[in-house]
Structure formats: C-alpha cells, structure tokens
Design a protein around this motif. Structure first.
Motif, PDB file in Angstrom:
ATOM      1  N   THR A   1      21.216  41.660  38.366  1.00  0.00           N
ATOM      2  CA  THR A   1      21.472  40.216  38.420  1.00  0.00           C
ATOM      3  C   THR A   1      21.987  39.757  39.776  1.00  0.00           C
ATOM      4  O   THR A   1      21.997  38.548  40.051  1.00  0.00           O
ATOM      5  CB  THR A   1      22.523  39.825  37.357  1.00  0.00           C
ATOM      6  OG1 THR A   1      23.797  40.399  37.709  1.00  0.00           O
ATOM      7  CG2 THR A   1      22.118  40.323  35.982  1.00  0.00           C
ATOM      8  N   LEU A   2      22.396  40.673  40.638  1.00  0.00           N
ATOM      9  CA  LEU A   2      23.109  40.290  41.849  1.00  0.00           C
ATOM     10  C   LEU A   2      22.247  39.695  42.960  1.00  0.00           C
ATOM     11  O   LEU A   2      22.695  38.771  43.649  1.00  0.00           O
ATOM     12  CB  LEU A   2      23.891  41.494  42.385  1.00  0.00           C
ATOM     13  CG  LEU A   2      24.982  42.032  41.450  1.00  0.00           C
ATOM     14  CD1 LEU A   2      25.745  43.154  42.127  1.00  0.00           C
ATOM     15  CD2 LEU A   2      25.928  40.935  41.029  1.00  0.00           C
ATOM     16  N   PRO A   3      21.039  40.200  43.242  1.00  0.00           N
ATOM     17  CA  PRO A   3      20.274  39.608  44.348  1.00  0.00           C
ATOM     18  C   PRO A   3      20.048  38.107  44.195  1.00  0.00           C
ATOM     19  O   PRO A   3      20.227  37.349  45.153  1.00  0.00           O
ATOM     20  CB  PRO A   3      18.953  40.385  44.305  1.00  0.00           C
ATOM     21  CG  PRO A   3      19.310  41.704  43.711  1.00  0.00           C
ATOM     22  CD  PRO A   3      20.362  41.390  42.701  1.00  0.00           C
TER      23      PRO A   3
ATOM     24  N   LEU B   1      21.297  49.823  55.464  1.00  0.00           N
ATOM     25  CA  LEU B   1      21.211  49.909  54.009  1.00  0.00           C
ATOM     26  C   LEU B   1      19.813  49.604  53.470  1.00  0.00           C
ATOM     27  O   LEU B   1      19.360  50.258  52.519  1.00  0.00           O
ATOM     28  CB  LEU B   1      22.255  48.998  53.366  1.00  0.00           C
ATOM     29  CG  LEU B   1      23.689  49.556  53.449  1.00  0.00           C
ATOM     30  CD1 LEU B   1      24.698  48.538  52.979  1.00  0.00           C
ATOM     31  CD2 LEU B   1      23.819  50.851  52.648  1.00  0.00           C
ATOM     32  N   PRO B   2      19.059  48.637  54.035  1.00  0.00           N
ATOM     33  CA  PRO B   2      17.654  48.514  53.609  1.00  0.00           C
ATOM     34  C   PRO B   2      16.861  49.790  53.846  1.00  0.00           C
ATOM     35  O   PRO B   2      16.012  50.163  53.026  1.00  0.00           O
ATOM     36  CB  PRO B   2      17.136  47.346  54.450  1.00  0.00           C
ATOM     37  CG  PRO B   2      18.338  46.502  54.690  1.00  0.00           C
ATOM     38  CD  PRO B   2      19.465  47.493  54.875  1.00  0.00           C
TER      39      PRO B   2
ATOM     40  N   PHE C   1      14.771  48.272  44.416  1.00  0.00           N
ATOM     41  CA  PHE C   1      15.082  48.614  45.799  1.00  0.00           C
ATOM     42  C   PHE C   1      14.638  47.519  46.764  1.00  0.00           C
ATOM     43  O   PHE C   1      15.336  47.209  47.737  1.00  0.00           O
ATOM     44  CB  PHE C   1      14.434  49.944  46.182  1.00  0.00           C
ATOM     45  CG  PHE C   1      15.194  51.148  45.699  1.00  0.00           C
ATOM     46  CD1 PHE C   1      16.572  51.226  45.836  1.00  0.00           C
ATOM     47  CD2 PHE C   1      14.540  52.215  45.089  1.00  0.00           C
ATOM     48  CE1 PHE C   1      17.278  52.326  45.386  1.00  0.00           C
ATOM     49  CE2 PHE C   1      15.234  53.321  44.639  1.00  0.00           C
ATOM     50  CZ  PHE C   1      16.610  53.378  44.792  1.00  0.00           C
ATOM     51  N   PHE C   2      13.481  46.911  46.519  1.00  0.00           N
ATOM     52  CA  PHE C   2      13.023  45.854  47.414  1.00  0.00           C
ATOM     53  C   PHE C   2      13.963  44.658  47.349  1.00  0.00           C
ATOM     54  O   PHE C   2      14.356  44.098  48.379  1.00  0.00           O
ATOM     55  CB  PHE C   2      11.602  45.412  47.057  1.00  0.00           C
ATOM     56  CG  PHE C   2      11.138  44.226  47.855  1.00  0.00           C
ATOM     57  CD1 PHE C   2      10.685  44.382  49.159  1.00  0.00           C
ATOM     58  CD2 PHE C   2      11.187  42.937  47.316  1.00  0.00           C
ATOM     59  CE1 PHE C   2      10.279  43.282  49.913  1.00  0.00           C
ATOM     60  CE2 PHE C   2      10.787  41.837  48.049  1.00  0.00           C
ATOM     61  CZ  PHE C   2      10.330  42.013  49.356  1.00  0.00           C
ATOM     62  N   SER C   3      14.341  44.251  46.151  1.00  0.00           N
ATOM     63  CA  SER C   3      15.159  43.040  46.015  1.00  0.00           C
ATOM     64  C   SER C   3      16.556  43.226  46.592  1.00  0.00           C
ATOM     65  O   SER C   3      17.059  42.355  47.305  1.00  0.00           O
ATOM     66  CB  SER C   3      15.241  42.623  44.547  1.00  0.00           C
ATOM     67  OG  SER C   3      15.890  43.615  43.780  1.00  0.00           O
ATOM     68  N   ILE C   4      17.187  44.365  46.329  1.00  0.00           N
ATOM     69  CA  ILE C   4      18.546  44.558  46.848  1.00  0.00           C
ATOM     70  C   ILE C   4      18.522  44.842  48.346  1.00  0.00           C
ATOM     71  O   ILE C   4      19.457  44.472  49.066  1.00  0.00           O
ATOM     72  CB  ILE C   4      19.298  45.653  46.075  1.00  0.00           C
ATOM     73  CG1 ILE C   4      18.628  47.018  46.217  1.00  0.00           C
ATOM     74  CG2 ILE C   4      19.423  45.276  44.617  1.00  0.00           C
ATOM     75  CD1 ILE C   4      19.348  48.142  45.469  1.00  0.00           C
ATOM     76  N   GLY C   5      17.464  45.488  48.838  1.00  0.00           N
ATOM     77  CA  GLY C   5      17.333  45.713  50.273  1.00  0.00           C
ATOM     78  C   GLY C   5      17.118  44.411  51.028  1.00  0.00           C
ATOM     79  O   GLY C   5      17.732  44.158  52.072  1.00  0.00           O
TER      80      GLY C   5
ATOM     81  N   PRO D   1      25.046  45.278  45.755  1.00  0.00           N
ATOM     82  CA  PRO D   1      23.999  45.798  44.863  1.00  0.00           C
ATOM     83  C   PRO D   1      23.459  47.152  45.301  1.00  0.00           C
ATOM     84  O   PRO D   1      23.152  48.000  44.457  1.00  0.00           O
ATOM     85  CB  PRO D   1      22.913  44.710  44.938  1.00  0.00           C
ATOM     86  CG  PRO D   1      23.654  43.465  45.267  1.00  0.00           C
ATOM     87  CD  PRO D   1      24.760  43.886  46.182  1.00  0.00           C
ATOM     88  N   ILE D   2      23.341  47.368  46.615  1.00  0.00           N
ATOM     89  CA  ILE D   2      22.862  48.678  47.098  1.00  0.00           C
ATOM     90  C   ILE D   2      23.951  49.722  46.930  1.00  0.00           C
ATOM     91  O   ILE D   2      23.724  50.825  46.399  1.00  0.00           O
ATOM     92  CB  ILE D   2      22.436  48.597  48.576  1.00  0.00           C
ATOM     93  CG1 ILE D   2      21.298  47.606  48.763  1.00  0.00           C
ATOM     94  CG2 ILE D   2      22.017  49.982  49.085  1.00  0.00           C
ATOM     95  CD1 ILE D   2      20.886  47.402  50.207  1.00  0.00           C
TER      96      ILE D   2
END
Length: 635
Positions: free
Chosen positions: A18-20, A239-240, A262-266, A277-278
């Motif tokens: 939910t965070l991104p 981090l990304p 991974f894509f959304s949080i990166g 989130p990461i």
C-alpha cells in the motif's frame, strides 16, 4: 532467530504493497508541487500510521492461520502501548518500532491462546475472544516497563547525535549509517530532529536567524547540505538497483509474482525518496543486507562530503527534490555520477550476497509447510472433529462448517447422509436437519473449538488420526454440577403464559437438546432475573442471556425464536455482562410489538443447561404475573 525475523519480513509484504501509492499522493500534494492538501492528507493517512499498519500486518502474518483475530490483537497491542506509555513520559517516541513490537506480541499471543478453554460460565470469552483480552493486559505491563526503560535508550541516541554534529566527515558518515540502522526502531527521528531542524545557524538576507540543516539550505546558506547530500545517490540509484538485484536473484517461478512490487517500490524511492517500502521488504528477511545498506549509506555521505557537494531537500532525497533544489546546490551533477556508481555497487553486492549465501529476500523465501497436517490423535477435540465430519457424510458430503453460540451450522450436499446416532455418540446434544442441505448440531458453549478443528480438518481432507478411538470423556465442556433450586428461590422472569418446553416451536428447545425447562408466551415487556447470581452471558444481539445462580445452576433465557436476526432491534439491555444480579433485577426491556411483527415467534424458552440426572418439576402453568414464586423446583 533468522527464521523468526524472516516470518516478520514476510508478514510485512501485504502492508508494504500500500505504501508506493501513499508516497506519491503525499509528495505530489505538497506546496512545492501541485499544492493540493487533499492529496497530501490522503497519502499521510497511510504513511503517518505506518506503525499501526505494521502492527496489524505482522500480527496477522505471524498467526498460524492468518486469522483476522490476530490482526485485531496487533492493533489493540499498539493502541494500548502508545497510549499508556505516553502517560509516563510524553517525550517518548518509539516510532515504527512500537508497531513492530506490538505486532510480534499480538501474533505470538494469538498462537498461544487462540484455542484456550475457559470454564463453562466464561466460555463466551474463550478461544479467539480471549486473545485481545490477554494482549491488552500484556501490553499494559510492557508499556509500564518501557516507560522507564526506553528514555535512556532515546537519550543515548541523542548524545550520539551531538557527537556526530562536530566530527566532520566521520560524523557525517556515522549519521548516514545510524540514520538507516535505527529506522526500524524509529530512533532515527531523534537524530534527524537535531540535524535537520536545530544544527547550525544562518542569518538570511532579511536578518532572520534560521536553524537546522534543511532550513539553512533552503534559505541559501552555502555551508549547509553535507548532512543531506549523500542520501540522493542511495535513494535515487542505490535502493532501486537493490530492487533489480533482488528481482534477478528471485526464484524463476516467483519472479512474476515479485516483479510488480519491486518496480513500484523502486520507482517510488527514485522519484520521492521514500525508501521504507524497499527497506522493510528485506530488513527482516535478510538482516545482513540491511546492515550492508546502512554502511553503504554512511560511505555515500562521506564521499559526498569529500567532494564538497552541497544539496538538500524539503521532503526527501528523491528526483523531485533533486530537480526542485538544483539551483541552490553546489556540485549537484557530481551526485548523478555518484548515483550511477552507487547503483552498480548496490546491484553487485546485493546480487552476490543473495546468491552466494542464499539470503531469503522476497521471491527466495522457503516454502513453508502448512501447520496442522499432523494428526496424532492426542487431542480429544481433534479426534471428535474427525468423527463429526465422518458422521456428517465425510468430506464428500460436507461443504462448509460454521457455528453460532452453541450449535454447529453445517452445509451438506445431502442431509440424509448424516448419521445422527454417530453424531450423538461423539458429543452432539441434538441434531436438526433443517432442509436437504443444512444441518444444525447442538454442541454447547464449547462449540467454537470443535468448529475450528473441523474447519481445519476439512481443508486438509480430514485424514484419520493415529488414534481413532471414540473420546469417552467430555472434552468440550465442564462437568455438570448437581445443584438444586428451591421453589421459593425462582421467580417468574416476565409476565406471560407458561407452556411446556415441548410446545416451543423450535426442535432444539422442544426436544430438550439444550436441557430441560419451560416456555413463556410473554405479555410483559421487561425480563427480570429469576434468581440470585451473575449475568455471565449477554449476547451482542441482546436476544438471549445466560445466568449462573449462586448455587452453580446455569440458565438460558432466549427471547423469541430466530430473534438473533434482528441484530438487537427491539431489545434494550438494562445490565452489563459479568454483573452480579439479584432476584427481581430488571435485565432486558422488550419492544413486544416490534418483536411480534418481525420475529417468527415471541415464545421465550427458559432452559437449564447444566443439569445432570436431576429432575425439573413444574409446579404452575397458565398465565402468571412477573415475580410469582413456586413455579418450579429442581432436585
């Protein structure tokens, strides 16, 4: 310990998802972008309550069955902890750590007490209902301890922050390292508050004195920025790149499942600088990687300091703040070069460490064997559940299992396949075949434990336990007590006509499946206590109540039939559950006109549920005034 930390990490995957979106809403709503407070408030609703969200997520993730009762326990644990600890010391700020601790306590207590059995008169509070109670008590004690133990820890971090401010390059590096390392505890805010809003002074063009690294940078202080610059390479590139490494190292069959996350949080980290989130996605699954990440952050801060880079942010070190504050920065292009190098370093180190040491980052977790598949036959409730399922026609006939306060409510394909004799042989007090697909089995107040065991077995195909011998002792309820009620000790609870229990138009009551008793056709509108005792049960829908007399006899007064479906309409409770009551005390007010119009019947059974071989003699019948004595006796 690593296995336990990995369970915590896996339990955070759901709330992290939910965070991104929340981060993007929060950032784009700021005044320096779209300036829409509504958007910022929407995102802040999640980000500002991260500790509570983590408490719920961790508790539910640690629960052996993922039940929502554990989530409730986690939330209660957090609310009790934060509210109680603030009365001891208002300056305490445990941050996200309070949520993590609460989630762990709530989850562990759920696994410990979800099936606890209490005495019959407290059976309503047994099982999962007991978990929030014991959680609240535990967290109250823990809050009392932490109220005195946590301030020295917080003060120690504050003292470390004071040293960091005056230690040059090593101070900047130490700050970056501790900033990330302390993130799970929330204590990084202690250092951040000093560095960002108090460290250093600068007099701007208007003669205003401003303090703090962020404020000084935004006001044009050329010396500000060393404590902020080194975050940009890590948050925008490092981090990304770690996300890419974790994706590449994921198991082949799991890559598709984790790619979107991974894509959304990166992307969120690159754009907004919100990295939680990461970081929470791997800090518990692979703590060693998180320590490496903290060290790399410290190194990035030191390199930026050595290259005399001065850049800052008003929100966080993402691409948005990099562009917005570019004109105030010194040597900002060097940050992009640093970022590319930092990204390569993060990717190489993360990928190598994950593959070399088989670290359990998202997508590489071990598949856990589902608990509860080993049925040894040592648990009498489990053995009874096995026989109940078989007596209901087995897994091929039994579709679903539910229960209310005293009855199993099961859905079957064909009710004729149920074996009533076997059901009673294994603990049923009575059986009702409602129609072709619905069967009710009267068990008693411990029905929750049997129902849950049956659900668990049904999901596993109901494998036979090692010991299939019938359980002869009553494992589901307390032994009945041989007590008596004298004629003068029992009052008519409500004005109306006394009828035999066999005339009550409900098979479970009419056949005395719950116990002997009598029925009342009420004409009064208030139910009074017929005995001295304690109100041990007041159903949430107020349609029924349970009383235990001072001599141990249990009485159920059930107002009307199927009135549970009215959800409390037509009833007004005049007492509270657990309250001591005397004969003649008003318990329940009825809207008799409403009940008559909306319930199948207002006939009220009065049932004695724990008599064992004792005789109930009715001494009166017909219409009786409330308060009339000598209407029955039990001996």
């Amino acid at each position: 310990m690593f296995g336990f930390l990995q369970k915590i990490g896996k339990s955070l995957m759901f709330p992290i998802a939910t965070l991104p979106a929340a981060a993007l809403l929060l950032r784009f709503g700021q005044d320096d972008l779209l300036g829409i407070p509504f958007l910022s408030a929407a995102g802040a609703g999640i980000i500002d309550n991260l500790a509570l969200i983590f408490a719920i997520g961790i508790a539910m993730g640690l629960a052996h069955d993922g039940n929502g009762g554990a989530a409730l326990a986690g939330a209660i644990a957090y609310l009790v902890l934060t509210s109680a600890i603030g009365t001891i010391n208002e300056s305490i700020n445990m941050g996200v750590f309070a949520g993590i601790l609460s989630g762990i306590v709530g989850g562990l207590l759920y696994n410990k007490f979800y099936d606890v059995k209490l005495p019959t008169w407290l059976a309503f509070f047994g099982g999962r209902r007991f978990v929030p109670i014991v959680t609240a008590a535990t967290m109250t004690i823990l809050a009392g301890a932490l109220g005195y133990l946590w301030p020295p820890v917080q003060d120690g971090i504050d003292a470390a922050g004071a040293w960091i401010l005056n230690a040059g390059m090593f101070g900047v590096g130490s700050y970056g390292f501790l900033n990330r390392l302390l993130l799970p505890t929330g204590l990084h805010h202690v250092i951040n508050t000093v560095v960002w809003f108090d460290f250093g002074t600068f007099t701007d063009a208007n003669g205003e004195v401003v303090r703090g690294e962020i404020n000084r940078f935004l006001k044009g202080d050329p010396t500000a920025g060393p404590f902020l610059s080194g975050f940009f390479p890590v948050m925008m590139f490092g981090l990304p790149a770690a996300c890419l490494a974790m994706y590449m190292a994921a198991k082949k069959e799991r890559k598709a499942a984790v790619a979107g996350m991974f894509f959304s949080i990166g992307f969120t980290s690159f754009l907004t600088g919100i990295t939680e989130p990461i970081e929470f996605s791997f800090m518990f699954l692979s703590p060693v990687l998180y320590v490496i990440h903290a060290l790399l952050t410290g190194v990035s801060m030191m390199v930026a300091y050595a290259l005399d880079i001065h850049h800052g942010f008003g929100f966080s070190a993402g691409a948005i703040d990099y562009v917005l504050n570019y004109g105030l920065a010194q040597n900002p292009l060097l940050l992009l070069v640093m970022g590319l190098v930092t990204g390569i370093i993060y990717f190489v180190i993360f990928y190598f460490m994950i593959i070399k040491f088989d670290l359990k980052t998202p997508g590489r977790e071990d598949e856990e064997e589902e608990g509860g598949s080993d049925y040894s036959g040592d648990d009498p409730v489990d053995v009874r559940a096995y026989h109940m399922i078989e007596a209901l026609g087995g897994t091929g006939n039994l579709t679903s299992v539910g229960y209310c306060t005293t009855r199993l409510r099961v859905t079957v394909k064909d009710s004729e396949q149920t074996n009533e004799k076997d059901l009673k042989r294994h603990g049923a007090m009575g059986v009702m075949k409602v129609n072709k697909t619905n069967v009710q089995v009267v068990i008693g107040t411990a029905v929750e434990f049997l129902g849950d065991a049956m659900k668990k077995r049904l999901a596993d195909g109901n494998p036979a336990p090692e010991n299939t011998e019938p359980v002869t002792e009553d494992a589901l309820s307390e032994p009945a007590m041989e007590k008596e009620i004298l004629a003068e000790d029992f009052l008519m609870p409500i004005e109306g006509e006394i009828i035999p229990l066999s005339d009550v138009p409900d098979e479970a009551f009419a056949k005395e499946m719950m116990g002997p008793g009598f029925g009342i056709k009420p004409s009064g509108n208030i139910v009074y206590s017929p005995v001295d005792g304690r109100l041990v049960t007041l159903f949430p829908t107020k349609h029924a109540l349970g009383i235990e007399t001072d001599t141990g006899v249990e009485i159920l007064i059930h107002v009307g039939l199927d009135t549970v479906k009215l959800n409390g309409e037509g009833f007004e409770s005049l007492v509270e559950q657990g309250q001591l009551i005397q004969r003649g005390d008003a318990l329940l007010k009825l809207d008799l006109d409403y009940l008559t119009a909306n319930a199948p019947s207002v006939i009220t059974p009065v049932v004695f549920t724990n008599l064992s071989g004792q005789q109930l003699d009715m001494l009166k019948s017909g219409h009786q005034q409330q308060g009339t004595t000598s209407i029955l006796k039990i001996n």
